[in-house]
Every structure is written in structure tokens, then in C-alpha cells.
Design an enzyme around this catalytic site. Sequence first.
Site, PDB file in Angstrom:
ATOM      1  N   TYR A  97      -3.193  -4.769  -4.928  1.00 54.61           N
ATOM      2  CA  TYR A  97      -2.299  -4.522  -3.788  1.00 54.61           C
ATOM      3  C   TYR A  97      -1.148  -5.528  -3.775  1.00 54.61           C
ATOM      4  CZ  TYR A  97      -5.189  -0.930  -1.692  1.00 54.61           C
ATOM      5  OH  TYR A  97      -5.857   0.245  -1.459  1.00 54.61           O
ATOM      6  N   GLU A 139     -12.000   0.230   1.385  1.00 51.86           N
ATOM      7  CA  GLU A 139     -12.493   0.257  -0.003  1.00 51.86           C
ATOM      8  C   GLU A 139     -13.638  -0.746  -0.189  1.00 51.86           C
ATOM      9  OE1 GLU A 139      -8.708  -0.053  -2.131  1.00 51.86           O
ATOM     10  OE2 GLU A 139      -8.091   1.739  -1.016  1.00 51.86           O
TER      11      GLU A 139
HETATM   12  C1  HEM Z   1      -0.572   0.435   0.637  1.00 53.20           C
HETATM   13  C2  HEM Z   1      -0.680   0.690  -0.652  1.00 53.20           C
HETATM   14  C3  HEM Z   1      -1.011   2.040  -1.251  1.00 53.20           C
HETATM   15  C4  HEM Z   1      -0.793   3.288  -0.750  1.00 53.20           C
HETATM   16  C5  HEM Z   1      -0.153   3.683   0.561  1.00 53.20           C
HETATM   17  C6  HEM Z   1      -1.308   4.234  -1.720  1.00 53.20           C
HETATM   18  C7  HEM Z   1      -1.286   5.600  -1.566  1.00 53.20           C
HETATM   19  C8  HEM Z   1      -1.879   6.497  -2.424  1.00 53.20           C
HETATM   20  C9  HEM Z   1      -1.970   7.922  -2.214  1.00 53.20           C
HETATM   21  C10 HEM Z   1      -1.408   8.666  -0.996  1.00 53.20           C
HETATM   22  C11 HEM Z   1      -2.634   8.453  -3.255  1.00 53.20           C
HETATM   23  C12 HEM Z   1      -2.964   9.935  -3.472  1.00 53.20           C
HETATM   24  C13 HEM Z   1      -4.332  10.211  -2.907  1.00 53.20           C
HETATM   25  C14 HEM Z   1      -4.689  11.668  -3.065  1.00 53.20           C
HETATM   26  O1  HEM Z   1      -4.283  12.472  -2.219  1.00 53.20           O
HETATM   27  O2  HEM Z   1      -5.359  12.006  -4.025  1.00 53.20           O
HETATM   28  C15 HEM Z   1      -2.973   7.376  -4.149  1.00 53.20           C
HETATM   29  C16 HEM Z   1      -3.636   7.523  -5.346  1.00 53.20           C
HETATM   30  C17 HEM Z   1      -3.677   6.519  -6.306  1.00 53.20           C
HETATM   31  N1  HEM Z   1      -3.356   5.199  -6.123  1.00 53.20           N
HETATM   32 FE1  HEM Z   1      -2.671   4.353  -4.440  1.00 53.20          FE
HETATM   33  N2  HEM Z   1      -1.799   3.546  -2.786  1.00 53.20           N
HETATM   34  C18 HEM Z   1      -1.639   2.200  -2.535  1.00 53.20           C
HETATM   35  C19 HEM Z   1      -2.034   1.171  -3.360  1.00 53.20           C
HETATM   36  C20 HEM Z   1      -2.469   1.333  -4.659  1.00 53.20           C
HETATM   37  C21 HEM Z   1      -2.766   0.252  -5.557  1.00 53.20           C
HETATM   38  C22 HEM Z   1      -2.725  -1.229  -5.215  1.00 53.20           C
HETATM   39  C23 HEM Z   1      -3.106   0.822  -6.751  1.00 53.20           C
HETATM   40  C24 HEM Z   1      -3.463   0.117  -8.046  1.00 53.20           C
HETATM   41  C25 HEM Z   1      -2.580  -0.546  -8.761  1.00 53.20           C
HETATM   42  C26 HEM Z   1      -3.055   2.260  -6.584  1.00 53.20           C
HETATM   43  C27 HEM Z   1      -3.355   3.198  -7.552  1.00 53.20           C
HETATM   44  C28 HEM Z   1      -3.526   4.550  -7.312  1.00 53.20           C
HETATM   45  C29 HEM Z   1      -3.976   5.491  -8.313  1.00 53.20           C
HETATM   46  C30 HEM Z   1      -4.278   5.157  -9.776  1.00 53.20           C
HETATM   47  C31 HEM Z   1      -4.076   6.728  -7.678  1.00 53.20           C
HETATM   48  C32 HEM Z   1      -4.571   8.071  -8.285  1.00 53.20           C
HETATM   49  C33 HEM Z   1      -3.491   9.008  -8.603  1.00 53.20           C
HETATM   50  C34 HEM Z   1      -2.844   8.814  -9.930  1.00 53.20           C
HETATM   51  O3  HEM Z   1      -3.461   8.278 -10.860  1.00 53.20           O
HETATM   52  O4  HEM Z   1      -1.689   9.237 -10.100  1.00 53.20           O
HETATM   53  N3  HEM Z   1      -2.669   2.524  -5.301  1.00 53.20           N
HETATM   54  N4  HEM Z   1      -2.517   6.199  -3.618  1.00 53.20           N
END
Ligand code: HEM
Length: 402
Positions: A97, A139
Site C-alpha cells: 500500500y 485483509e
Molecule cells: C487504496 C488502495 C487500493 C484500492 C482502492 C484498490 C482497488 C482495487 C479494486 C477496485 C480492484 C478490483 C476488484 C474487483 O472488482 O475484482 C483491485 C484489484 C486488485 N488490486 Fe487493488 N487496490 C488498492 C491497493 C492495491 C495494492 C497495494 C496492490 C498491490 C500492489 C493492489 C493490487 C491489486 C491486484 C493485483 C488486483 C487484481 C486485479 C488485477 O490483477 O488486475 N491493489 N484493487
Amino acid sequence: MLNQPSAAVVSATLPAVRAHGEAITRRFYQRMFDAHPELLDLFNRGNQASGAQQAALAAAVVAYAEHLTGRSAMPWGPVLDRIAHKHASLGITPNQYTIVGRHLLAAVGEVLGDAVTPQVAAAWDEVYWLLACELVAREARLYAGAGLAEGESVWRPWRVTARRQETTDVVSFTLTPDDGGAVPAFVPGQYTSVAVDLDGGRGQQIRQYSLAGRPGADHWRIAVKRVRGADGLVSTHLHEHVAVGGPLRLSPPFGEVSAVAGDGPLLLVSAGIGLTPAMAALEHLAVATPRRPVVMVHADRAGAAHALRGDLPRLHAALPNLHTTLWYEDTTDATLPGVPAEVTGGRVDPELIPLSLDAHVHLCGPLPFMNTVRGGLLRRGVPVERIAYEVFGPGMLRGEPN
Ligand code: HEM
Ligand SMILES: Cc1cc2nc3c(=O)[nH]c(=O)nc-3n(C[C@H](O)[C@H](O)[C@H](O)COP(=O)(O)OP(=O)(O)OC[C@H]3O[C@@H](n4cnc5c(N)ncnc54)[C@H](O)[C@@H]3O)c2cc1C
């Protein structure tokens, strides 16, 4: 809560951030992957290329800012749950994050230029961290609930113990843990993340697959549809390179949507490969509450394309109050010995779904299909809170069925 001066600054700058949201997130991912190429193994490359994931993350931050400044009455709990479950299944850690926050806020500065005064930067930093803290807390609880010690990896070695070609496009895999440990319990509707190393040194990719077997069994089962055309990376890899005896890295079960909510009548509506959560639901009910009234409505191109349908005679024998309705676009090979199913030609008409108004409903299939069915069920009087649905991709925020 956002402090008052920050709320005023965020309100004033929201239109600019929203208007440049796509440019900001594009720049954010470029910066972050340049500085941390190892994160390319974590993110879905198909979503990156199509822009779906950029939109999901940006949309979530902007929508949260709207929520904090009183501009949106959208209930946040379910959205945070969905993101947290997805993140937990990917093993996202609190320190990531910090990386995302640093690059996201730097990208806002680069795209909006001089408009980003130190005060503006501080206000958006606060929005980001309020959201990040909510997710990190959820988480942490999910990791603990999955029995993981602090900092322990979500990835565990499993092995394929059986593989079956279900239809031309769908293969099912039976999986057992390779470390001799127990098979984790799961709720029908939950999924596992599968991590594979792509051939040719193309790195790791991770995808989610709903658990399609019986909760409580000594193995897991997933059914994977091969994505053709611009070939899907992981589904193609699983179809072409993962045989019986092959290793796979799997996460514990996660997912906030139950396919067996309530204890009265249940309506399971699926299309295509979206039937995997419904199959887990039937397997579960056959053991747990075999007399529960269940209607299964499934839409597919044809009988030959309907995956796992060979399991339906056994499930019908175990579930005396299961009523199955099949909608096949092509009904030529529709007969299903041992299954007292109604088979109708064409696409699902939500007006004709056998419905008990006190049923809990679970939907899974392409978004347009779910929009049509959900709209029809709402019109027929099913309360919105009794309709759960699963989307097989990012898109809850933008693709909310209506
Ligand atoms: C406040 C911070 C964050 C927000 C608002 C956010 C938001 C989201 C959202 C809306 C999704 C799609 C969920 C779904 O409908 O399936 C998602 C998926 C994902 N997020 Fe985050 N995220 C945040 C932080 C992070 C961090 C820190 C990481 C890691 C570096 C991360 C990695 C991913 C990955 C790998 C996916 C799966 C989709 C993909 O691989 O394209 N996110 N996140
Ligand atoms: C909770 C959940 C449960 C799921 N359960 C199941 C299940 O039980 N069974 C199942 O089969 N699937 C399931 N899925 C879907 C699964 O996770 C994968 O998304 C699916 O297998 C496709 O992954 P892939 O790597 O093969 O395709 P990807 O490589 O991710 O490609 C997906 C799509 O993006 C397009 N694409 C790829 N590259 C590009 C590009 N460069 N530009 C533009 N578009 C591109 C592809 O054409 C394809 O249409 C589930 C998903 C979720 C979120």
C-alpha cells in the site's frame, strides 16, 4: 473521517481528478512498474492491456472521495469486502500500500501539475490512506481467518490428481494439497487464486477460479473455460500445460458472496462457465440440507457446451426438491438422462423463471445476462438484498447490475 479543511480541498479538486482519472492511473502504473517490475507478476496483464484494472482502482479512489465528502450515498461495506477478498486471495501486503500510495499521489502531481499545491497533495494523501487503512484492516482479518500467521504467504503447493475434458472449451481439475495438510473448508461461492508460471519465461500470472466441488471433500475441484481469440494467458496455460500430477500454487478460499444464503427456497441462475458457484452450492446442499427447495436455471449455447452437466443426475438423485430449468440456444442435443429438467430454446426470459418470492437468489454469468435477469427479478418483486451475484472479472463498481 476526512478532516474539514481536507474535505473542502478534496471537494474542490474532485472534478479535475475525476476528469483526468484515466491519465493519472495510466501514469501511476507506468511509474510503479518501472520502479517495481516484480509487481508485474501480481497484476493481471489482460486487465492492464484492456484498461479494466486501471479503471477499477481509480474509480474506487474517486468514489471513496465522493463518499467522504458526502457526494455519494453508495454503501461502502460490500465494495470494501469485495476488494479485500480479492486482495487477500492475491496475498497483497500492507507495505505494498505504501508503494501504491507513493506512485498514485506522484502521478496525480505529474498529471495535474501546478494545481497540486502541498495542501492538495496532503488532502488526497489523507483520502488514499483512509481507504488503504480500511482495506489493510479487512485483509488482516481475512488472513487470520484463513489460518495464516502474520506475514505468511498465501501460496501453498497443490497437485492435480484428476483432469477431465468437460466440453470442447472447459477442463475440470481435481486438486489436493501437496504438503500433506488439510483441505481448507470453503463456502459455496468462494474462489481460489491460481498462480502459474507462463512458458517461455513470461513470468507469473494469477487468476481466480470458483471452487466447483463439494465443500468438505478431501480435494478441491475447479472448472476452467479456455478463453479463445486473443488467447487468455492463464486459461490457455492450464488447458495446454497442466496435466495430472502437475503442481499448482493456490491461495486459501476467499470471496464474500455465498451461493447458499438463507435457509428457505434458493434460486441459482447461471450462464456458461458462471455455473461453477452453483455447482458447489448443489454439492453442498446434497450433503447439508438435501430437502431444501432449489431452482437451478442455467443458460448455455447447447447441451454439448454445458460443463459439468454429467454431475446433474447424481445431484438430482440426492436433492429431491431440486428443480432444473435449462435454456439452450441450440436444443438439438438437449436430452439429459436422469435429470427431470425443462429445456427451453433461446435465451433466458426472466419473466419465465420459476420463482418463489421469498427465495434467496445467486446469479453468475456475463454482466449483460446478469443485468437482464436481476432487472426481471426485481420487477417481479424479489427484494434487492436477496439477490447476490458474482462477476468473473473486475467491474463491480462500473458494471453494477441495475
Ligand atoms: C487504496 C488502495 C487500493 C484500492 C482502492 C484498490 C482497488 C482495487 C479494486 C477496485 C480492484 C478490483 C476488484 C474487483 O472488482 O475484482 C483491485 C484489484 C486488485 N488490486 Fe487493488 N487496490 C488498492 C491497493 C492495491 C495494492 C497495494 C496492490 C498491490 C500492489 C493492489 C493490487 C491489486 C491486484 C493485483 C488486483 C487484481 C486485479 C488485477 O490483477 O488486475 N491493489 N484493487
Ligand atoms: C471471482 C472469480 C471467479 C472466477 N471463476 C471462474 C471459473 O470458475 N471458471 C473460469 O473459467 N473462469 C473463472 N473466472 C475467470 C478467470 O479468473 C479468468 O479471468 C479467465 O480464466 C480468463 O483468464 P485468462 O488468463 O485465460 O485470460 P486473460 O489473459 O486474462 O484475458 C482475458 C480477456 O482479456 C482479453 N485480453 C487479453 N489480452 C488483451 C490485450 N492485450 N488487449 C485487450 N484485451 C486483452 C482476452 O481476449 C480475454 O477476453 C473467475 C473470475 C473471478 C474474478
